[in-house]
Design a protein around this motif. Structure first.
Motif, short mmCIF file in Angstrom:
data_model
loop_
_atom_site.label_atom_id
_atom_site.label_comp_id
_atom_site.label_asym_id
_atom_site.label_seq_id
_atom_site.Cartn_x
_atom_site.Cartn_y
_atom_site.Cartn_z
N ALA A 104 0.83 -1.20 0.00
CA ALA A 104 0.00 0.00 0.00
C ALA A 104 0.87 1.25 0.00
CB ALA A 104 -0.93 0.00 1.21
N ARG A 105 1.92 1.24 0.77
CA ARG A 105 2.84 2.39 0.79
C ARG A 105 3.47 2.61 -0.58
NH1 ARG A 105 5.47 0.29 5.96
NH2 ARG A 105 4.05 1.04 7.56
N ALA A 106 3.91 1.51 -1.20
CA ALA A 106 4.53 1.63 -2.52
C ALA A 106 3.53 2.15 -3.55
CB ALA A 106 5.08 0.28 -2.96
N LEU A 107 2.31 1.65 -3.49
CA LEU A 107 1.28 2.12 -4.42
C LEU A 107 0.96 3.60 -4.20
CD1 LEU A 107 -1.07 -0.96 -4.25
CD2 LEU A 107 0.15 -0.17 -6.30
N SER A 108 0.97 4.03 -2.95
CA SER A 108 0.66 5.43 -2.66
C SER A 108 1.75 6.36 -3.17
CB SER A 108 0.46 5.64 -1.16
OG SER A 108 1.69 5.59 -0.46
N ARG A 109 2.97 5.85 -3.29
CA ARG A 109 4.08 6.63 -3.85
C ARG A 109 4.04 6.68 -5.36
NH1 ARG A 109 7.24 3.57 -0.05
NH2 ARG A 109 7.80 2.24 -1.79
N GLY A 110 3.15 5.86 -5.97
CA GLY A 110 3.04 5.84 -7.42
C GLY A 110 3.78 4.71 -8.10
N ASP A 111 4.27 3.74 -7.33
CA ASP A 111 4.93 2.59 -7.96
C ASP A 111 3.92 1.82 -8.80
OD1 ASP A 111 7.05 3.41 -6.44
OD2 ASP A 111 7.24 1.58 -5.26
N PRO A 112 4.34 1.24 -9.92
CA PRO A 112 3.41 0.50 -10.78
C PRO A 112 2.89 -0.76 -10.08
CG PRO A 112 5.61 0.64 -11.79
CD PRO A 112 5.68 1.31 -10.46
N GLU A 113 1.64 -1.10 -10.37
CA GLU A 113 1.02 -2.27 -9.75
C GLU A 113 1.81 -3.54 -10.02
OE1 GLU A 113 -3.17 -3.21 -10.10
OE2 GLU A 113 -3.62 -1.06 -10.19
N SER A 114 2.35 -3.67 -11.23
CA SER A 114 3.09 -4.88 -11.58
C SER A 114 4.34 -5.04 -10.70
CB SER A 114 3.48 -4.87 -13.05
OG SER A 114 4.26 -3.73 -13.35
N ALA A 115 5.03 -3.94 -10.44
CA ALA A 115 6.22 -4.00 -9.59
C ALA A 115 5.84 -4.32 -8.15
CB ALA A 115 6.98 -2.68 -9.65
N VAL A 116 4.74 -3.76 -7.70
CA VAL A 116 4.28 -4.01 -6.33
C VAL A 116 3.85 -5.48 -6.19
CG1 VAL A 116 2.54 -3.41 -4.60
CG2 VAL A 116 3.64 -1.61 -5.95
N ALA A 117 3.19 -6.02 -7.22
CA ALA A 117 2.78 -7.42 -7.18
C ALA A 117 3.99 -8.34 -7.10
CB ALA A 117 1.93 -7.75 -8.40
#
Length: 98
Positions: A33-46
């Motif tokens: 969630a933190r990474a997504l809030s910073r704008g990281d791409p969903e694929s990288a977060v997955a």
């Protein structure tokens, strides 16, 4: 008597395995969630989520200015995998936050 003790022991070991998975999945969901809030791409977060908890699935939910990472995973091969339990966790962070 011994079979009953073995069944209880196996149930306790399975519960410990599921509890450990729940803790790892919760921590990984919060980080996602933190990474997504910073704008990281969903694929990288997955990919990061899968590295933290093998086989974990990510679902991203946007609620206004909050982004939530909801994840689910089954226990790995072992005693707990026989139970058919799916462990779920979620973490949320404000979009654009650090």
């Amino acid at each position: 008597m011994i079979p009953a003790v073995l069944i209880v022991l196996l149930a306790c070991l399975a519960a410990l395995q599921v509890a450990g998975l729940q803790l790892r999945l919760q921590d990984a969901s919060t980080n996602a969630a933190r990474a997504l809030s910073r704008g990281d791409p969903e694929s990288a977060v997955a990919v990061q989520l899968d590295r933290a908890v093998a086989g974990a699935r990510l679902t991203v939910v946007h609620r206004g200015d909050v982004v939530c990472a909801e994840s689910a995973a089954e226990p790995p091969a072992g005693i707990a995998s026989l139970s058919g339990i799916t462990v779920r966790a979620s973490g949320c962070a404000r979009s654009g936050g650090l």
